[in-house]
Design an enzyme around this catalytic site. Structure first.
Site, PDB file in Angstrom:
ATOM      1  N   HIS A   1       0.835  -1.209   0.000  1.00 22.26           N
ATOM      2  CA  HIS A   1       0.000   0.000   0.000  1.00 22.26           C
ATOM      3  C   HIS A   1       0.868   1.257   0.000  1.00 22.26           C
ATOM      4  O   HIS A   1       0.645   2.197  -0.773  1.00 22.26           O
ATOM      5  CB  HIS A   1      -0.911  -0.038   1.225  1.00 22.26           C
ATOM      6  CG  HIS A   1      -1.940   1.046   1.260  1.00 22.26           C
ATOM      7  ND1 HIS A   1      -2.750   1.264   2.362  1.00 22.26           N
ATOM      8  CD2 HIS A   1      -2.314   1.988   0.360  1.00 22.26           C
ATOM      9  CE1 HIS A   1      -3.554   2.273   2.120  1.00 22.26           C
ATOM     10  NE2 HIS A   1      -3.310   2.736   0.915  1.00 22.26           N
TER      11      HIS A   1
ATOM     12  N   GLU B   1       4.307   9.718   2.874  1.00 25.87           N
ATOM     13  CA  GLU B   1       3.195   8.842   2.519  1.00 25.87           C
ATOM     14  C   GLU B   1       3.047   7.670   3.484  1.00 25.87           C
ATOM     15  O   GLU B   1       1.943   7.192   3.718  1.00 25.87           O
ATOM     16  CB  GLU B   1       3.378   8.311   1.089  1.00 25.87           C
ATOM     17  CG  GLU B   1       3.358   9.389   0.029  1.00 25.87           C
ATOM     18  CD  GLU B   1       2.008  10.091  -0.069  1.00 25.87           C
ATOM     19  OE1 GLU B   1       0.964   9.408   0.004  1.00 25.87           O
ATOM     20  OE2 GLU B   1       1.998  11.331  -0.220  1.00 25.87           O
TER      21      GLU B   1
ATOM     22  N   GLU C   1       2.467   1.651  -3.308  1.00 19.11           N
ATOM     23  CA  GLU C   1       1.513   2.189  -4.296  1.00 19.11           C
ATOM     24  C   GLU C   1       1.488   3.718  -4.227  1.00 19.11           C
ATOM     25  O   GLU C   1       1.441   4.400  -5.257  1.00 19.11           O
ATOM     26  CB  GLU C   1       0.117   1.615  -4.024  1.00 19.11           C
ATOM     27  CG  GLU C   1      -0.983   2.177  -4.896  1.00 19.11           C
ATOM     28  CD  GLU C   1      -2.234   2.534  -4.101  1.00 19.11           C
ATOM     29  OE1 GLU C   1      -2.681   3.697  -4.199  1.00 19.11           O
ATOM     30  OE2 GLU C   1      -2.751   1.660  -3.381  1.00 19.11           O
ATOM     31  N   HIS C   2       1.552   4.275  -3.014  1.00 26.58           N
ATOM     32  CA  HIS C   2       1.560   5.729  -2.851  1.00 26.58           C
ATOM     33  C   HIS C   2       2.888   6.343  -3.306  1.00 26.58           C
ATOM     34  O   HIS C   2       2.903   7.350  -4.005  1.00 26.58           O
ATOM     35  CB  HIS C   2       1.318   6.098  -1.389  1.00 26.58           C
ATOM     36  CG  HIS C   2      -0.120   6.059  -0.982  1.00 26.58           C
ATOM     37  ND1 HIS C   2      -0.812   7.157  -0.545  1.00 26.58           N
ATOM     38  CD2 HIS C   2      -1.011   5.032  -0.944  1.00 26.58           C
ATOM     39  CE1 HIS C   2      -2.067   6.829  -0.248  1.00 26.58           C
ATOM     40  NE2 HIS C   2      -2.206   5.534  -0.477  1.00 26.58           N
TER      41      HIS C   2
ATOM     42  N   GLU D   1      -4.721   7.126   6.924  1.00 24.97           N
ATOM     43  CA  GLU D   1      -5.783   6.455   6.169  1.00 24.97           C
ATOM     44  C   GLU D   1      -6.191   5.161   6.872  1.00 24.97           C
ATOM     45  O   GLU D   1      -7.385   4.881   7.042  1.00 24.97           O
ATOM     46  CB  GLU D   1      -5.296   6.127   4.751  1.00 24.97           C
ATOM     47  CG  GLU D   1      -6.323   5.356   3.931  1.00 24.97           C
ATOM     48  CD  GLU D   1      -5.782   4.811   2.623  1.00 24.97           C
ATOM     49  OE1 GLU D   1      -6.534   4.090   1.943  1.00 24.97           O
ATOM     50  OE2 GLU D   1      -4.613   5.081   2.288  1.00 24.97           O
TER      51      GLU D   1
END
Length: 1011
Positions: free
Chosen positions: A84, A160, A87-88, A195
């Site tokens: 994840h 991130e 991905e950022h 998040e």
């Protein structure tokens, strides 16, 4: 003649004779095989990259909305969320595009109608869709470079992923003489970290992810568990990229009518620099349950808006067969639907209608996304004493259905839905195809098998014809005790324990830093230095040269758009809008009954009314019979609430009920009769009505805190806007926090309460729902118009004719709560600030739209997300509703965000906007304006909202012609000026902390039980 030529050239996109031959080499790829799928009007080509072994699936289809995706197998090695976070961070800069955040900087430089990236449980993929060929090339270049050659800077990882830093670094950066101790307080930060903290506040998500942990113990949490995210190191991130983001581990997907050869040439240029390696081939299997039943119980958050005695979530699951058998997998999904779909389904009646739970758990149904299928039946809203009863109740129902068998008519209903799904022309067919094929492709299922609809259905019918096929599958997989029983119990201490764990973990990390730095002061200095350096790095975002990024241009946007041709007729004194277009033999229907002076007490109950008529049945038909008829003869019918601002005066609005349906042309009269039957004949006097309505309320109330968490900024926006216009005020009553309070209040009434007052109001709504000021719309083939208008006339003659009459209401008085706060149990915040502006037809509307784009892309994303750590934030302009606003989503720093929102208007006034800034803003707006539309959406702006083709064309020209001076003028007038006059409404949701002082109106979401 020209039209036929265009058709012939488009058809060439899917004709095998026009495509490469099997074994042929093309730009570094070899074509392995092809398959024509006539029922989907497409041809699939499977290629392999000669040098690296990368797989490429191309779907050639006569569709201008072309799609690209590159994906990688990314089995997570642990729960740190490395796939994840990667991905950022891949999207934060690459070798060819060495700027901060080229992905977000590209958003306003493209006419794409979809751009995103997704982390799934065992793979990550990066898709986009666009109708513009140059745009396609630009985005493919950015996506390939971002994934294969990212910079992966340390500052990107800390921004991130996660870091420790002072809570308010802006105070330190400003060089204030006295920095408050709370500004220097060290906290965990990071976009993904926040998040996932937000996700873990969602009890539904937590139940699902913990269930996945136990049913797939070999697959770790790809999204990341906040408790483990802070174990991930920068070096581990880079290593994971090197091992997984490689062409040998990649699957590339392209779709549409653009030439395959052009795609392959660009892709080969990027992949060819790599040597082949061994990819991540592991397809993890679920838990082995062959030795007998297993039970897992753990704890989750409590929902303050729901009955505390009904907060258990529990499920029972089986591991099924290999999903590469697409026929068996299809059959198991059919069994799942037959057992659980609809109020008449056997498991709904036996588990939810019987009162064992209030709704399905998030994992309910057949999951075919992994190598082996998983079948789960679960409930939410369960009492502790009822948890052990679930498994035996499910087993009894499954045995009954095995013995009784499934009715052929119910199976035909689902097959009919599939037929309609194939006929319905959507605007995003390519993207939906990608989402359907991709997960199975990564687990070894042949995408050609997944595409073959007719082959699958034919093979199913052959197996079914032998008798007892579906019942045999139930016997094979479900009628045994090789199960996993998974339960989540509510814990009042859950949120406090999470906060305590984070505090302890933070102290531990700080202690390690103190030890390695040689003292507390040195460690604090190091953290502050890192944070200030990141601020400097983030500050470059708005000043760096973006000329390396490709772009389309405003001059590429046509100044006029071919208008949608509509016919306006009258049928039995009812105004009818006709849109004649190729619809594949389908008819789409909409009607609106406009209601004047509707009382608040009835408006708020319209959502319950529309749910009830899909639940209670009529005097001569049960809901099960009605559902079966809907599936067999229609693509669905629905009833809902509709409101619309006047395009010429946003302070005026109309409201009413909207009816819609879709059916094959031959079934249109049945569709109309179903609408009439559901609305006019639903039996609110049946002995079961009160209990069934209570169950609807309880299902809506159960998990509502999680629903708010998933879109908290939307609830905050509705609440803020409700103080600005009549349209926004009534919309909030029906779909905002006011509706949540009403539903949870009614759901909390004692079981002995027969809801007499509520049912009386629902019956009042029924009296006027289809009577009065109706207008209608039909979209269909030209040859179906006469039959459809005849059926419509018969329908209109069969419904009540007398319109409802309510006393005139005084002009609305809006509450003057400039700042409102809703305390809710979240670890992060959701907020909105809204301001009144102008109507759709005002010349100032277009500059306001451009201003919202400029502020989002050039300022707020940078300030609220990059620097502030929120998952999202921006500005918006509701063109039809006369509202301009700001929002933030999963925001750890609301005080900072509020200051940014309040100063954004002045920032826009002072900003020296460049021509390129204006160009970017206009391009980003036209992504939505010119996005492809499904055939049933054409002409709907006019029917639903009164926006004529002339209004649309004028606004199109105004948007293209907006100047920098106009942007500054509207920023001054409608943002800066409005704030000076205190015309704003500010709303935040989240945990009540010290910043919520006496200047805020605190609105508790308590429940009381009144309608």
């Amino acid at each position: 003649m020209l039209r036929n030529t265009v058709k012939r050239s488009a058809k060439a996109a899917t004709e095998l004779s026009q495509l490469p031959k099997i074994g042929e080499k093309l730009h570094g790829f070899t074509l392995l095989r092809t398959k024509h799928v006539p029922e989907l009007e497409l041809t699939a080509l499977h290629l392999r990259h000669d040098k690296t072994g990368a797989e490429h699936l191309h779907i050639a289809r006569d569709d201008s909305n072309n799609v690209f995706s590159i994906g990688f197998k990314t089995n997570p090695p642990d729960d740190t969320g490395v796939p994840h976070i990667l991905e950022h961070t891949t999207l934060c800069g690459s070798e060819k595009y060495p700027i901060r955040d080229p992905f977000f900087k590209m958003l306003p430089r493209t006419l794409s109608n979809f751009m995103n990236a997704f982390t799934a449980s065992d793979h990550t993929f990066y898709p986009f869709a666009t109708t513009n060929s140059q745009d396609f090339k630009n985005l493919m270049s950015v996506y390939l470079d971002a994934t294969l050659r990212p910079l992966l800077k340390k500052s990107d990882f800390t921004q991130e992923g996660w870091r420790i830093g002072p809570e308010n670094p802006q105070a330190l950066a400003s060089g204030q003489a006295e920095v408050k101790p709370e500004d220097r307080k060290l906290v965990f930060k990071g976009v993904v970290y926040n998040e996932m903290k937000g996700q873990m506040s969602d009890a539904g998500y937590l139940f699902y992810i913990r269930f996945q942990d136990h049913i797939f113990p070999d697959i770790n949490n790809s999204g990341g568990d906040p408790q483990k995210i802070t174990d991930l190191t920068y070096e581990q991130l880079k290593q994971f990229h090197a091992e997984h983001y490689h062409p040998s581990n990649a699957k590339v997907f392209t779709y549409g009518d653009m030439p395959l050869a052009d795609h392959l040439q660009e892709i080969d240029a990027q992949l060819g620099a790599f040597e082949a390696i061994r990819g991540d081939l592991a397809n993890h299997r679920p838990i082995d349950l062959s030795s007998g039943p297993r039970e897992v119980k753990l704890y989750g958050p409590i929902d303050p808006l729901v009955d505390p005695s009904k907060q258990f979530k529990t499920s029972v699951s089986w591991v099924l067969g290999d999903t590469s058998d697409v026929v068996e997998s299809f059959s198991l999904s059919l069994i799942s639907a037959l057992l659980t779909d609809g109020y008449g389904s056997p498991l709904y009646k036996g588990l939810i209608e019987s009162g064992l739970g209030t709704d399905w758990s998030p994992n309910t149904g057949y999951d075919s996304s992994a190598k082996l299928g998983i079948f789960s039946i679960g409930l939410t809203g369960v009492q502790e004493a009822d948890v052990p009863k679930l498994k035996s109740a499910v087993r009894d129902i499954l045995r009954q259905m095995r013995d009784k068998g499934f009715e052929r008519s119910k199976i035909d209903g689902y097959l009919h839905q599939l037929e309609l799904g194939l006929k319905h022309k959507t605007a995003n067919f390519g993207m939906s195809l990608l989402h359907r094929l991709k997960p199975k492709w990564f687990t070894g299922v042949d995408p050609f098998d997944s595409l073959s609809w007719n082959d699958t259905l034919t093979a199913f019918e052959e197996r079914y014809a032998k008798g007892g096929y579906l019942e045999g599958l139930m016997e094979k997989y479900l009628l045994n005790d090789n199960t996993l029983a998974f339960t989540m119990a509510p814990s009042p201490e859950f949120a406090q324990e999470l906060a305590k764990e984070e505090e302890t973990r933070l102290k531990g990390k700080i202690a390690q830093a103190i030890e390695s730095a040689g003292g507390e002061e040195h460690a604090q200095k190091a953290f502050e230095t890192q944070e200030l350096a990141l601020l400097v790095e983030q500050g470059k975002s708005n000043t760096e040269d973006l000329s390396c990024l490709p772009s389309v241009h405003v001059k590429d946007i046509p100044r006029s758009k071919e208008p949608v041709l509509l016919r306006n007729e009258t049928v039995d004194k009812v105004k009818l809008q006709l849109r004649e277009a190729p619809t594949n033999g389908l008819t789409y229907f909409r009607a609106i009954n406009t209601l004047e002076n509707l009382p608040d007490e009835l408006r708020q109950l319209i959502p319950l009314f529309t749910d009830s008529i899909m639940r209670l049945g009529t005097k001569d038909m049960t809901m099960e019979q009605l559902e079966d008829l809907m599936k067999l003869k229609t693509g669905g019918v629905s009833v809902g609430y509709h409101t619309a601002s006047n395009p010429s005066d946003f302070k005026q609005a109309t409201e009413g009920l909207i009816f819609s349906g879709m059916a094959l042309d031959r079934n249109v009269p049945i569709m109309f009769d179903l609408v009439r039957k559901l609305v006019v004949e639903t039996n609110f006097d049946s002995p079961d009505a009160a209990q069934q309505i209570r169950q609807l309320l309880q299902a809506s109330a159960d998990g509502v805190v999680n629903d708010i968490a998933s879109s908290g900024h939307a609830y905050a926006r509705r609440a803020a806007e409700a103080g600005l216009s009549w349209d926004a005020f009534i919309r909030e009553q029906v779909s905002g926090l006011s509706q949540v309070k009403l539903v949870t209040s009614l759901a909390s009434r004692p079981e002995s309460d027969q809801l007499v007052d509520v049912i009386d109001k629902l019956k009042q709504i029924q009296q006027f729902a289809l009577a009065g000021n109706i207008r209608a719309s039909l979209t269909c083939d030209t040859e179906s118009v006469n039959n459809n208008t005849t059926a419509l006339s018969k329908f209109l003659g069969s419904v009540p004719q007398r319109a409802a009459s309510f006393p005139a209401r005084p002009a609305p008085q809006f509450a003057r709560n400039i700042k409102s706060f809703y305390p809710l149990p979240y670890q992060v915040y959701y907020g909105a600030l809204a301001l009144p502006t102008v109507s759709y037809t005002s010349p100032d509307n277009a500059p306001l739209q451009v201003l919202s784009s400029l502020l989002t892309h050039k300022h707020l994303h940078h300030e609220i997300r990059e620097k502030g750590g929120a998952y999202g934030g921006g500005a918006y302009s509701r063109a039809l509703d006369g509202i301009f606003g700001f929002y933030s989503y999963r925001d750890p720093n609301p005080v900072n965000t509020i200051n940014i929102m309040r100063s954004a208007g002045q920032w826009a006034v002072d900003k020296k906007w460049s021509d390129r800034d204006l160009e970017d803003a206009k391009i980003s707006i036209f992504q939505g304006v010119d996005a492809p539309r499904a055939v049933n959406e054409e002409g709907m702006g006019n029917f639903l909202y009164g926006i004529t083709e002339e209004m649309k064309q004028k606004r199109r020209e105004q948007l293209l012609d907006v100047t920098k001076d106009q942007v500054r003028e509207v920023a001054q007038k409608y943002v800066v000026g409005a704030l000076e006059k205190q015309a704003e409404r500010l709303v935040f949701l989240g945990e009540k902390r010290d910043f919520v002082d006496d200047s805020w109106k605190v609105i508790e979401m308590d429940i009381g039980g009144s309608a």
